[in-house]
Scaffold this active site. Structure first.
Site, PDB file in Angstrom:
ATOM      1  N   LYS A 118       0.842  -1.201   0.000  1.00 21.93           N
ATOM      2  CA  LYS A 118       0.000   0.000   0.000  1.00 21.93           C
ATOM      3  C   LYS A 118       0.870   1.241   0.000  1.00 21.93           C
ATOM      4  CE  LYS A 118       0.778   1.245   4.524  1.00 21.93           C
ATOM      5  NZ  LYS A 118       1.401   2.535   4.972  1.00 21.93           N
ATOM      6  N   ALA A 146      10.048  -2.737   6.897  1.00 21.12           N
ATOM      7  CA  ALA A 146      10.464  -1.444   7.457  1.00 21.12           C
ATOM      8  C   ALA A 146      10.458  -0.355   6.393  1.00 21.12           C
ATOM      9  CB  ALA A 146      11.850  -1.557   8.106  1.00 21.12           C
ATOM     10  N   ASP A 150      -2.887  -1.007  10.896  1.00 21.12           N
ATOM     11  CA  ASP A 150      -3.012  -1.050   9.440  1.00 21.12           C
ATOM     12  C   ASP A 150      -3.715  -2.304   8.927  1.00 21.12           C
ATOM     13  OD1 ASP A 150      -1.934   1.396   8.899  1.00 21.12           O
ATOM     14  OD2 ASP A 150       0.018   0.657   8.249  1.00 21.12           O
TER      15      ASP A 150
END
Length: 314
Positions: free
Chosen positions: A21, A121, A161
Site C-alpha cells: 500500500k 520497514a 493497518d
C-alpha cells in the site's frame, strides 16, 4: 485486500496474493490515552505482492516458511520471523482462539509458505497485509461462517493497518487507523516506489513525532479523488511523518531531490518510511523514470507499479 487463486496441484491448497500500500495522505491529530496517535490517512493498494500459500493440516500446529523472491531459492529467509513473532502466525492463532474451530478431538492447523516481495520497514504495509490475508485464509480453511464484522474486530487487535487490507479498495482510515471507510479512487495510477537500503522503525518514527499546531485537512485530496483528477490527487498528497523520518536518515531528503528532478507530478514518503513514491501522468513515463532512478541509485530497490482496482477478499 487479498487476491485469491487456487493451486491445482493439491485440492485443499490455495494461494492469496497480498498487495502493498501507499499513503496518499497522512496527518496526526493528537495523542490518545492508549499511547497511539489519533490520525487520518488515505491508503491505496498497489501492484506489488507477497504470495501466501496455505494448506490446512490435521494437526493443531501452525508452520510458516518464509522465502524472499530475490533469493530465487527455497531456503528460508532467516531475517524474517517464522514463529509467534510473525503477524501471519499471530493472525492464524487469534482466529483459532476466537472463532470456535475445534472439530472433534483435534484443532486444525496450517502450513504456510510465504514468498516476500514487499520490503520490510518501508511503510508499505507488507506485514499488515499478510496478517489480513491470513485471517481471510483462516476463515476459508476453518470456519466460513465467520462474518466480516468479526474478521475486522480480529484485524484491529493485530495492528492499526491490518483492517484497511480487508477493505478491498482505497480507504480513509481514522482513529489509530483501525476505523476504515472505503472510497472510490481511480485505479491504474502510474507509480514508481523506491526502497532505500535502510529501513525505519514505525515505533521509532512515531516516538519523535510532534502534533502540529495547525493540521492539514484531507478534504482537498478527497475532492480530487472523487473527481478522478490525477493532477489534483498528486497536488493534494501529504504525509506529516516525512518531516520526522527525514531526521532519522539522509535517504528521505535524497529521494525527495531525485523525484523532484525526474518528471513526476507528485511525490512523498509512504507511511512511516523509508520507501518513497512518485506519481506519473503515464505508465511510459513511470517506466522511464524507474530505469533512470535504478541507474542513479543502484543500492536501492525500484518498483514501477500502479494503484489497484477494488479487490474481492480471498
Amino acid at each position: 485486500m487479498a487476491m485469491a487463486s487456487m493451486n491445482t496441484a493439491t485440492s485443499n491448497q490455495f494461494e492469496l496474493h497480498s498487495p502493498a500500500k501507499i499513503n496518499l495522505f497522512l496527518e496526526l491529530l493528537g495523542r490518545r490515552p492508549d499511547g497511539f496517535h489519533e490520525l487520518v490517512t488515505i491508503i491505496s493498494p498497489v501492484s506489488i505482492y507477497d504470495t501466501l500459500r496455505f494448506r490446512p493440516v490435521s494437526g493443531d500446529g501452525i508452520e510458516l516458511k518464509v522465502v524472499t523472491a530475490r533469493q530465487r531459492t527455497d531456503e528460508p529467509d532467516q531475517q524474517i520471523p517464522s514463529g509467534p513473532e510473525n503477524l501471519i502466525w499471530k493472525a492464524l492463532q487469534l482466529f483459532k482462539e476466537h472463532c470456535g474451530i475445534s472439530k472433534g478431538s483435534t484443532t486444525p492447523g496450517a502450513e504456510v509458505l510465504i514468498t516476500k516481495r514487499i520490503p520490510a520497514a518501508a511503510g508499505l504495509g507488507g506485514a499488515s497485509g499478510n496478517a489480513a490475508a491470513a485471517l481471510q485464509a483462516a476463515r476459508r480453511m476453518w470456519n466460513p461462517e465467520v462474518d466480516d464484522t468479526t474478521l475486522n474486530e480480529l484485524a484491529a487487535t493485530l495492528g492499526s493497518d491490518v483492517p484497511v487490507f480487508l477493505a478491498g479498495m482505497t480507504a480513509m482510515c481514522t482513529g489509530r487507523g483501525e476505523s476504515v471507510r472505503s472510497i472510490p479512487c481511480p485505479a491504474g495510477i502510474p507509480l514508481v516506489i523506491v526502497q532505500p537500503p535502510v529501513g525505519l522503525s514505525t515505533a521509532g518514527v512515531y516516538s519523535i513525532c510532534k502534533i502540529p499546531a495547525r493540521v492539514e485537512s484531507e478534504n482537498e485530496i478527497l475532492a480530487e479523488i472523487q473527481t478522478g483528477s490525477l493532477a489534483g490527487i498528486a497536488s493534494g498528497m501529504f504525509n506529516r511523518l516525512e518531516e520526522f523520518a527525514s531526521t532519522m536518515t539522509d535517504w528521505i531528503k535524497r529521494l525527495r531531490e531525485e523525484f523532484t528532478g525526474i518528471g513526476c507530478i507528485g511525490h512523498q514518503m509512504t507511511g512511516s518510511g523509508s520507501a518513497y513514491f512518485g506519481v506519473f501522468s503515464t505508465e511510459k513515463q513511470a517506466r522511464i523514470a524507474a530505469a533512470r532512478l535504478a541507474n542513479r541509485m543502484p543500492e536501492t530497490t525500484v518498483f514501477p507499479c500502479s494503484t489497484l482496482q477494488a479487490i474481492s477478499p480471498g
